[in-house]
Design a protein around this motif. Structure first.
Motif, PDB file in Angstrom:
ATOM      1  N   LEU A  18      34.077 -26.810  16.213  1.00 45.59           N
ATOM      2  CA  LEU A  18      34.069 -26.297  17.577  1.00 45.59           C
ATOM      3  C   LEU A  18      34.600 -24.876  17.579  1.00 45.59           C
ATOM      4  N   PHE A  19      33.837 -23.951  18.101  1.00 46.40           N
ATOM      5  CA  PHE A  19      34.162 -22.524  18.118  1.00 46.40           C
ATOM      6  C   PHE A  19      34.419 -21.995  16.706  1.00 46.40           C
ATOM      7  N   ILE A  45      29.396 -24.905  19.955  1.00 54.28           N
ATOM      8  CA  ILE A  45      29.882 -24.458  21.258  1.00 54.28           C
ATOM      9  C   ILE A  45      29.595 -25.564  22.273  1.00 54.28           C
ATOM     10  N   HIS A  47      27.856 -26.143  24.809  1.00 51.17           N
ATOM     11  CA  HIS A  47      26.740 -25.777  25.679  1.00 51.17           C
ATOM     12  C   HIS A  47      25.472 -26.372  25.095  1.00 51.17           C
ATOM     13  N   GLU A  66      32.372 -30.593  26.311  1.00 54.57           N
ATOM     14  CA  GLU A  66      31.391 -30.032  27.249  1.00 54.57           C
ATOM     15  C   GLU A  66      31.625 -30.548  28.659  1.00 54.57           C
ATOM     16  N   LEU A  83      29.489 -19.878  30.496  1.00 52.34           N
ATOM     17  CA  LEU A  83      30.046 -19.098  29.391  1.00 52.34           C
ATOM     18  C   LEU A  83      31.492 -18.702  29.667  1.00 52.34           C
ATOM     19  N   GLY A  86      33.531 -21.796  29.147  1.00 50.44           N
ATOM     20  CA  GLY A  86      33.669 -22.051  27.711  1.00 50.44           C
ATOM     21  C   GLY A  86      34.700 -21.148  27.066  1.00 50.44           C
ATOM     22  N   ARG A  87      34.751 -19.895  27.511  1.00 48.33           N
ATOM     23  CA  ARG A  87      35.753 -18.963  26.981  1.00 48.33           C
ATOM     24  C   ARG A  87      37.156 -19.360  27.414  1.00 48.33           C
ATOM     25  N   LYS A  90      38.154 -22.172  25.200  1.00 50.90           N
ATOM     26  CA  LYS A  90      38.445 -21.670  23.855  1.00 50.90           C
ATOM     27  C   LYS A  90      39.856 -21.084  23.783  1.00 50.90           C
TER      28      LYS A  90
END
Length: 122
Positions: A18-19, A45, A47, A66, A83, A86-87, A90
């Motif tokens: 992941l990432f 990721i 997504h 997710e 996005l 998601g950031r 992270k």
């Protein structure tokens, strides 16, 4: 004609992280009643662009990370910005890793396990 034999290094297929940081190895759901409901599929990721709401109970196949990202995309300025969400996840996982020295995916799974009701109380 000259022929050259070129040996390429053997390329093994690695599990996605992941990432590109956190591995899904060793992440497990300890609660037996929740093993069918928490999906931990390895992905790079969070997504997948999957349609998990079209059929009944298909959202159970959506990976837990997710689903966390999708939950951040509700009201306000972040509406629909996957996005950005998601950031945020992270950066949050990096902070969790620095503070606890544990796999943040396992911390997320443990948090999901702790949120469910345990007994029927009336």
């Amino acid at each position: 004609f000259l022929y050259f034999i070129v040996r390429l290094p053997s390329m093994s297929v690695k599990q996605p992280k992941l990432f590109n940081k956190w591995s899904f190895d060793g992440v497990n759901v300890s609660d037996v009643s929740l093993q069918d409901y928490i999906s931990i599929k390895p992905q790079f990721i969070p997504h997948s662009a999957g349609r998990f709401q079209k059929k009944r109970f298909r959202k159970l196949k959506c990976p837990a990370v997710e689903r966390l990202v999708n939950g951040l995309m509700f009201k306000g300025r972040s509406n629909g910005r996957k996005l950005l969400a998601g950031r945020i996840v992270k950066h949050t996982f990096e902070i969790v890793h620095l503070l606890t020295d544990r796999n943040p995916i396992q911390v997320l799974v443990d948090a999901i396990e702790n949120t469910g009701p345990r007994e029927d109380s009336t």
